[in-house]
Design an enzyme around this catalytic site. Sequence first.
Site, mmCIF file in Angstrom:
data_model
loop_
_atom_site.group_PDB
_atom_site.id
_atom_site.type_symbol
_atom_site.label_atom_id
_atom_site.label_comp_id
_atom_site.label_asym_id
_atom_site.label_seq_id
_atom_site.Cartn_x
_atom_site.Cartn_y
_atom_site.Cartn_z
ATOM 1 N N ARG A 47 -7.605 36.387 -32.474
ATOM 2 C CA ARG A 47 -7.967 37.602 -33.203
ATOM 3 C C ARG A 47 -8.068 38.784 -32.230
ATOM 4 O O ARG A 47 -7.660 39.879 -32.535
ATOM 5 C CB ARG A 47 -9.314 37.351 -33.883
ATOM 6 C CG ARG A 47 -9.641 38.229 -35.048
ATOM 7 C CD ARG A 47 -10.905 37.727 -35.688
ATOM 8 N NE ARG A 47 -11.735 36.999 -34.717
ATOM 9 C CZ ARG A 47 -12.820 36.313 -35.012
ATOM 10 N NH1 ARG A 47 -13.215 36.219 -36.258
ATOM 11 N NH2 ARG A 47 -13.533 35.709 -34.088
ATOM 12 N N ARG A 48 -8.644 38.525 -31.044
ATOM 13 C CA ARG A 48 -8.877 39.601 -30.060
ATOM 14 C C ARG A 48 -7.950 39.397 -28.856
ATOM 15 O O ARG A 48 -8.251 38.601 -27.960
ATOM 16 C CB ARG A 48 -10.342 39.573 -29.601
ATOM 17 C CG ARG A 48 -11.337 39.861 -30.742
ATOM 18 C CD ARG A 48 -12.738 39.491 -30.350
ATOM 19 N NE ARG A 48 -12.876 38.057 -30.134
ATOM 20 C CZ ARG A 48 -13.881 37.473 -29.496
ATOM 21 N NH1 ARG A 48 -14.849 38.204 -28.995
ATOM 22 N NH2 ARG A 48 -13.926 36.152 -29.350
ATOM 23 N N GLU A 130 -8.128 14.146 -36.742
ATOM 24 C CA GLU A 130 -9.214 13.299 -36.220
ATOM 25 C C GLU A 130 -10.453 14.116 -35.844
ATOM 26 O O GLU A 130 -11.596 13.686 -36.056
ATOM 27 C CB GLU A 130 -8.697 12.549 -34.975
ATOM 28 C CG GLU A 130 -9.687 11.602 -34.344
ATOM 29 C CD GLU A 130 -10.033 10.434 -35.246
ATOM 30 O OE1 GLU A 130 -9.159 9.606 -35.498
ATOM 31 O OE2 GLU A 130 -11.182 10.354 -35.703
ATOM 32 N N VAL A 133 -13.812 15.239 -38.274
ATOM 33 C CA VAL A 133 -15.008 14.450 -38.585
ATOM 34 C C VAL A 133 -15.560 13.827 -37.304
ATOM 35 O O VAL A 133 -14.871 13.062 -36.630
ATOM 36 C CB VAL A 133 -14.717 13.332 -39.613
ATOM 37 C CG1 VAL A 133 -15.996 12.574 -39.959
ATOM 38 C CG2 VAL A 133 -14.100 13.917 -40.877
ATOM 39 N N GLY A 135 -16.237 15.030 -34.295
ATOM 40 C CA GLY A 135 -15.734 15.495 -33.006
ATOM 41 C C GLY A 135 -14.896 14.478 -32.256
ATOM 42 O O GLY A 135 -13.819 14.084 -32.687
ATOM 43 N N GLU A 191 -26.654 27.175 -34.797
ATOM 44 C CA GLU A 191 -26.088 28.520 -34.874
ATOM 45 C C GLU A 191 -27.179 29.493 -35.295
ATOM 46 O O GLU A 191 -28.215 29.077 -35.821
ATOM 47 C CB GLU A 191 -25.001 28.541 -35.956
ATOM 48 C CG GLU A 191 -23.993 27.445 -35.814
ATOM 49 C CD GLU A 191 -22.598 27.971 -35.559
ATOM 50 O OE1 GLU A 191 -22.403 29.183 -35.646
ATOM 51 O OE2 GLU A 191 -21.733 27.142 -35.253
ATOM 52 N N ASP A 202 -21.911 21.087 -44.009
ATOM 53 C CA ASP A 202 -20.986 20.558 -42.998
ATOM 54 C C ASP A 202 -20.832 19.045 -43.168
ATOM 55 O O ASP A 202 -19.712 18.513 -43.181
ATOM 56 C CB ASP A 202 -21.541 20.907 -41.604
ATOM 57 C CG ASP A 202 -20.746 20.280 -40.483
ATOM 58 O OD1 ASP A 202 -19.708 20.853 -40.108
ATOM 59 O OD2 ASP A 202 -21.162 19.212 -39.997
ATOM 60 N N LYS A 206 -17.504 16.466 -44.359
ATOM 61 C CA LYS A 206 -17.086 15.266 -43.628
ATOM 62 C C LYS A 206 -17.174 14.026 -44.523
ATOM 63 O O LYS A 206 -16.322 13.133 -44.452
ATOM 64 C CB LYS A 206 -17.946 15.100 -42.379
ATOM 65 C CG LYS A 206 -17.687 16.224 -41.364
ATOM 66 C CD LYS A 206 -18.769 16.294 -40.319
ATOM 67 C CE LYS A 206 -18.510 17.412 -39.319
ATOM 68 N NZ LYS A 206 -19.638 17.643 -38.412
HETATM 69 N N1 LIG Z 1 -16.893 23.806 -31.924
HETATM 70 C C1 LIG Z 1 -17.000 22.509 -32.170
HETATM 71 O O1 LIG Z 1 -17.792 21.803 -31.534
HETATM 72 C C2 LIG Z 1 -16.154 21.866 -33.232
HETATM 73 C C3 LIG Z 1 -16.254 20.468 -33.457
HETATM 74 C C4 LIG Z 1 -15.441 19.862 -34.402
HETATM 75 C C5 LIG Z 1 -14.555 20.650 -35.142
HETATM 76 N N2 LIG Z 1 -14.506 21.997 -34.928
HETATM 77 C C6 LIG Z 1 -13.584 22.783 -35.739
HETATM 78 O O2 LIG Z 1 -12.616 23.403 -34.885
HETATM 79 C C7 LIG Z 1 -12.214 24.646 -35.438
HETATM 80 C C8 LIG Z 1 -12.412 25.740 -34.392
HETATM 81 O O3 LIG Z 1 -13.782 25.802 -34.041
HETATM 82 P P1 LIG Z 1 -14.269 26.638 -32.760
HETATM 83 O O4 LIG Z 1 -15.680 26.252 -32.555
HETATM 84 O O5 LIG Z 1 -13.297 26.502 -31.661
HETATM 85 O O6 LIG Z 1 -14.212 28.135 -33.341
HETATM 86 P P2 LIG Z 1 -14.288 29.495 -32.526
HETATM 87 O O7 LIG Z 1 -14.871 29.283 -31.178
HETATM 88 O O8 LIG Z 1 -14.895 30.507 -33.434
HETATM 89 O O9 LIG Z 1 -12.735 29.885 -32.305
HETATM 90 C C9 LIG Z 1 -11.936 30.349 -33.342
HETATM 91 C C10 LIG Z 1 -10.649 30.879 -32.724
HETATM 92 O O10 LIG Z 1 -9.797 31.326 -33.779
HETATM 93 C C11 LIG Z 1 -9.335 32.649 -33.491
HETATM 94 N N3 LIG Z 1 -9.108 33.326 -34.760
HETATM 95 C C12 LIG Z 1 -10.015 33.665 -35.711
HETATM 96 N N4 LIG Z 1 -9.395 34.256 -36.747
HETATM 97 C C13 LIG Z 1 -8.070 34.285 -36.430
HETATM 98 C C14 LIG Z 1 -6.930 34.773 -37.097
HETATM 99 N N5 LIG Z 1 -6.996 35.363 -38.289
HETATM 100 N N6 LIG Z 1 -5.718 34.659 -36.477
HETATM 101 C C15 LIG Z 1 -5.620 34.084 -35.255
HETATM 102 N N7 LIG Z 1 -6.688 33.590 -34.584
HETATM 103 C C16 LIG Z 1 -7.890 33.700 -35.173
HETATM 104 C C17 LIG Z 1 -10.424 33.264 -32.666
HETATM 105 O O11 LIG Z 1 -9.871 34.342 -31.932
HETATM 106 P P3 LIG Z 1 -10.767 35.156 -30.833
HETATM 107 O O12 LIG Z 1 -10.898 34.203 -29.656
HETATM 108 O O13 LIG Z 1 -9.924 36.311 -30.538
HETATM 109 O O14 LIG Z 1 -12.068 35.455 -31.513
HETATM 110 C C18 LIG Z 1 -10.844 32.087 -31.804
HETATM 111 O O15 LIG Z 1 -10.006 31.979 -30.689
HETATM 112 C C19 LIG Z 1 -13.024 24.819 -36.723
HETATM 113 O O16 LIG Z 1 -12.285 24.352 -37.824
HETATM 114 C C20 LIG Z 1 -14.231 23.922 -36.493
HETATM 115 O O17 LIG Z 1 -14.810 23.455 -37.698
HETATM 116 C C21 LIG Z 1 -15.270 22.617 -33.991
#
Ligand SMILES: NC(=O)c1ccc[n+]([C@@H]2O[C@H](COP(=O)([O-])OP(=O)(O)OC[C@H]3O[C@@H](n4cnc5c(N)ncnc54)[C@H](OP(=O)(O)O)[C@@H]3O)[C@@H](O)[C@H]2O)c1
Length: 432
Positions: A47-48, A130, A133, A135, A191, A202, A206
């Site tokens: 996004r950024r 994978e 659900v 991690g 959060e 959440d 799952k």
């Molecule tokens: N975090 C965890 O521990 C975890 C665990 C299991 C599953 N997940 C899943 O993994 C996924 C990602 O989670 P995350 O924690 O990595 O999220 P995050 O840190 O918020 O990262 C989201 C990324 O997506 C980008 N983004 C947002 N809107 C966009 C758009 N319209 N076009 C292109 N890029 C876009 C953001 O860009 P910017 O960098 O520019 O903001 C960022 O790089 C989610 O589905 C989450 O449920 C996460």
Amino acid sequence: MRTRPLKVALLGCGVVGSEVARIMTTHADDLAARIGAPVELAGVAVRRPDKVREGIDPALVTTDATALVERGDLDVVIEVIGGIEPARTLITTAFAHGASVVSANKALLAKDGPALHASAAGHGRDLYYEAAVAGAIPLLRPLRESLAGDQVHRVLGIVNGTTNFILDKMDATGAGYQEALDEATALGYAEADPTADVEGFDAAAKAAILAGIAFHSRVRLDDVHREGMTEVTAADFASARAMGCTIKLLAICERGADGRGVSARVHPAMLPLSHPLASVREAYNAVFVESEAAGRLMFYGPGAGGTPTASAVLGDLVAVCRNRLAGATGPGESAYAGLTVSGMGEVVTRYHISLDVADKPGVLAQVATVFAEQGVSIDTVRQQGRGDGSGEASLVVVTHRAADAALSSTVEALRKLDTVRGVASIMRVEGE
Ligand SMILES: NC(=O)c1ccc[n+]([C@@H]2O[C@H](COP(=O)([O-])OP(=O)(O)OC[C@H]3O[C@@H](n4cnc5c(N)ncnc54)[C@H](OP(=O)(O)O)[C@@H]3O)[C@@H](O)[C@H]2O)c1
């Protein structure tokens, strides 16, 4: 080994995406050897665009995710943006342009899994998720592949690290919910807005994914009964301890007694300390699977975090790339069993009910009569006078297994008794 690289696009480069990119780079040779061809990061959508991203070639970064997935030369698209849109459209566009997809998006898979699988199948591509659900924990592949010859009866899981951290703190220190939540927030486990975790949204997403895969049936997010854990009190933990239990927020997916229906639910529950899930501490996740032939299996590990989640994403990437080289696809949606999802009223379990009652003769008999009238059999009763001159006592009733609907009618009838001043708490007892 093939020398022409497989092209991979990364949609999202946040907590998970940045770790996927880092491991793809640092372990490029290992990945190439395991796949049978090198993998090349062909583009990174964010996004950024101006944010500094260590280890990522700025020339690969774009804000136009649509143009990236429409390139037509991609082998795999990794979606780690999260949320419903634009993730859903980007995934279906990727299939339409010939790429397979790896995603970590539980919200999207729980909401639209069948349509996404249909899109993947229609284009002869893979959809693997994978990481959606629990991690890092290998769970969906074991259910889908290792247990493909077995009959799963029940899946009982701690699938949200934030809530497990909070409940574990309450149990270990006697803290109340708010105090434990504050600590979880300060340590980065919760959060700023913890609603999705503490209200069970959440975990419900799952549960829908797990139930669908475990029972080869379609289970929608709306089919999952959900109760959060914000009402759990220090007093509930004291009651649980008195019974040799702890309290966990559980995702429970099970076949009905008749074998035809399935149910999926998320709620706090008392769990005997002897149950393997009771020893899951802090923010860890674990899923306990009961099946006909294998018996009882437990999957344990970190359920979130950038690096652990990237491990699951990269495992999928290797699998999808291997399929690609073999000109094949892996298992798609399996919903052949078509089991119907039962309402919560039909779920059968045990209950722990705390009542505030008048401290006088005959009350116990009155309460016991209400349970009997509703067909709910009592296992144990414990009455304790307050000794504070209030004329009230606490009555704790633990039932044998009964249908949720019967328990609800019992509680309704109890509330109408003059001698019942209040229903302090109702908690299901699982894992026995
Ligand atoms: N975090 C965890 O521990 C975890 C665990 C299991 C599953 N997940 C899943 O993994 C996924 C990602 O989670 P995350 O924690 O990595 O999220 P995050 O840190 O918020 O990262 C989201 C990324 O997506 C980008 N983004 C947002 N809107 C966009 C758009 N319209 N076009 C292109 N890029 C876009 C953001 O860009 P910017 O960098 O520019 O903001 C960022 O790089 C989610 O589905 C989450 O449920 C996460």
